[in-house]
Design an enzyme around this catalytic site. Sequence first.
Site, PDB file in Angstrom:
ATOM      1  N   GLN A  27      16.988  70.746  65.607  1.00 12.34           N
ATOM      2  CA  GLN A  27      17.965  71.086  66.635  1.00 12.34           C
ATOM      3  C   GLN A  27      18.968  72.096  66.089  1.00 12.34           C
ATOM      4  O   GLN A  27      18.985  72.399  64.891  1.00 12.34           O
ATOM      5  CB  GLN A  27      18.712  69.822  67.065  1.00 12.34           C
ATOM      6  N   HIS A  33      33.121  54.870  67.990  1.00 11.56           N
ATOM      7  CA  HIS A  33      32.372  54.219  66.921  1.00 11.56           C
ATOM      8  C   HIS A  33      32.886  52.814  66.626  1.00 11.56           C
ATOM      9  O   HIS A  33      32.110  51.935  66.235  1.00 11.56           O
ATOM     10  CB  HIS A  33      32.392  55.094  65.667  1.00 11.56           C
ATOM     11  N   ASP A  88      25.490  61.586  61.339  1.00 11.54           N
ATOM     12  CA  ASP A  88      26.810  62.126  61.024  1.00 11.54           C
ATOM     13  C   ASP A  88      27.612  61.215  60.108  1.00 11.54           C
ATOM     14  O   ASP A  88      28.655  61.608  59.574  1.00 11.54           O
ATOM     15  CB  ASP A  88      27.597  62.389  62.311  1.00 11.54           C
ATOM     16  N   GLU A 102      17.649  58.753  60.156  1.00 12.22           N
ATOM     17  CA  GLU A 102      18.021  59.935  60.919  1.00 12.22           C
ATOM     18  C   GLU A 102      16.864  60.925  60.916  1.00 12.22           C
ATOM     19  O   GLU A 102      16.251  61.179  59.876  1.00 12.22           O
ATOM     20  CB  GLU A 102      19.271  60.585  60.319  1.00 12.22           C
ATOM     21  N   ASP A 158      11.499  59.506  62.010  1.00 11.56           N
ATOM     22  CA  ASP A 158      11.615  59.133  63.413  1.00 11.56           C
ATOM     23  C   ASP A 158      11.860  57.626  63.488  1.00 11.56           C
ATOM     24  O   ASP A 158      11.185  56.837  62.813  1.00 11.56           O
ATOM     25  CB  ASP A 158      10.331  59.499  64.159  1.00 11.56           C
ATOM     26  N   ALA A 159      12.837  57.226  64.296  1.00 12.76           N
ATOM     27  CA  ALA A 159      13.239  55.816  64.321  1.00 12.76           C
ATOM     28  C   ALA A 159      12.085  54.907  64.747  1.00 12.76           C
ATOM     29  O   ALA A 159      11.891  53.835  64.155  1.00 12.76           O
ATOM     30  CB  ALA A 159      14.437  55.642  65.263  1.00 12.76           C
ATOM     31  N   ASP A 204      22.563  54.185  67.366  1.00 10.04           N
ATOM     32  CA  ASP A 204      23.464  55.310  67.645  1.00 10.04           C
ATOM     33  C   ASP A 204      22.600  56.531  67.939  1.00 10.04           C
ATOM     34  O   ASP A 204      22.518  57.473  67.148  1.00 10.04           O
ATOM     35  CB  ASP A 204      24.372  55.549  66.440  1.00 10.04           C
TER      36      ASP A 204
END
Length: 547
Positions: A274, A306, A328, A348, A382-383, A401
């Site tokens: 991205q 958060h 992040d 992530e 990848d989750a 998240d």
Amino acid sequence: MIEPHAPAPPGAPPWTGPARLPVRPGTGRFLVLVCVFVCAACGLVYELELVAFASYLIGDSVTQASVVLSVMVFAMGIGSLAAKRLRWHAAAGFGAIEIALALVGGCSAMALYAVFAWTGGWGGLWADGPRCLLVAFSLAIGLLIGAEVPLLMELIQRIRRQDAGGAVADLFAADYVGALVGGLAFPFLLLPFLGQLTGALVTGTVNVVAGGALVLGLFRRDLTRRARWTLLVVGVTVLAVLASAAALAGDFERAARRAVYGADVRVALQTDVQEIVLTGGAHGRPLDLFLDGRLRVGGHDERRYHEALVHPALTGPHARVLILGGGDGLAAREVLRHRDVRRVDVVELDAGLLRLARRDPGLSALNGHAYDDPRVHAATADALTWLRAAPPASYDVVVADLPDPGITASTKLYSQEFYGLVRRVLAPRGRLVVHAGTVSTRPRAFWTVEATLRAAGFATAPYRVLGHDTGFAAGPDRSAGAGAPRAPHEWGFLLAAPGRTPPALALDPGGPRPRTLDQEELTADGRAAARTRIPGLPPSTLVHPRY
């Protein structure tokens, strides 16, 4: 297999005779097929570039890809029919089409970005201006690509007449192989090394050079002196335009990015996954994080978000915590506030975001240098894939998240299969917390996530937290929907636990106060959404309603 000497069938219409070539006929046919290969590769790059830009600038990748591809395929058919009138001037017509295609296709990305950056907020009659321009470019490029094949067929037949089936087979073989090369070159070469703007301009340059070399080199004797000079002058002019645009692409992109995100853009990074843009984060200014144009972290409200995401899930056992997404590091920061946490695993997809969270001064300061804590372990994966290989009952808390549930690409991360895998890795008294979008503006999406969790065997405690009213955030946050504020002033969450007993909802005394949601707030739209399924999709798939 290329058939250089296949005879024409009996009764074939008369033709004007072979072209006067500077090379042998076999070499000439090979050069035409090479040009077909190059033009097909360029044409597919234009298509993919339009799809990528539409998904980034407008959102909803499935819809934008469908619009671009369907319009282009339709226009290619019209272009093929229109090219029949140019058959008797095939060389000149092909040269003119390649010049026009190079100019339109090469400059399309820059034109789309300019319209979106400087006119996207006009509203009124121009509210759909970027979408209209996208359709216009798709139509124009499709018309020009469609006109190529009949003219190339005529040119290859002018070299040596053969049966139509053999000529079509040779032409389409070169065309499809070229499309394969263009399709692979766009994501693996052009996009990572040149970027979308320069990549499109370079593609246009290759296009005009290939077409000009074929016509002015191989078929120059079929052109009048005036036609040769006209094509040469116009082609050189287009090359000069493309070269000038490429030289200015960096300055143009910076100016357009400032127009979109504001003057405080500090980091702009295109990763394999991205585009990441950071604004602020220095000299006391709040840091905003945009992922593919969507506001992911709003500096005014991120702590409130958060805290509401993490702390309700950690009121029970929380020695082992899994964060899905959250590269992040801000969710990890909140988890680490609980000193009895022994291990935090962050999964992530984007390695570039993880690097930025570690190294960028503004973002690393905001996340409290969470990745320097030895309890935090980050994995790039990848989750969904990662969960399949994770050992069972290995976590007390899972924090999802993840991207907004209204984004088409994130559908699998809100599916029954996904939540079933999460349930498998949770300990018997484990908890899962999910951000499910805003309740007030997208109730159907929120309650569909809740229904999907219940179908996966979770009991849920829905709640929402209000953000600070800071007006509209900078940047093209399309996840809020057309006409909606760019920064959400409310977040909806779902705290879930395996079994039939909903988990108790509590927060730290100093944190934002959640408002619990009960069945009385299941509006008619919400109830309908919880039962909505699209034919052809498995029942476990979360449906994202259109708004």
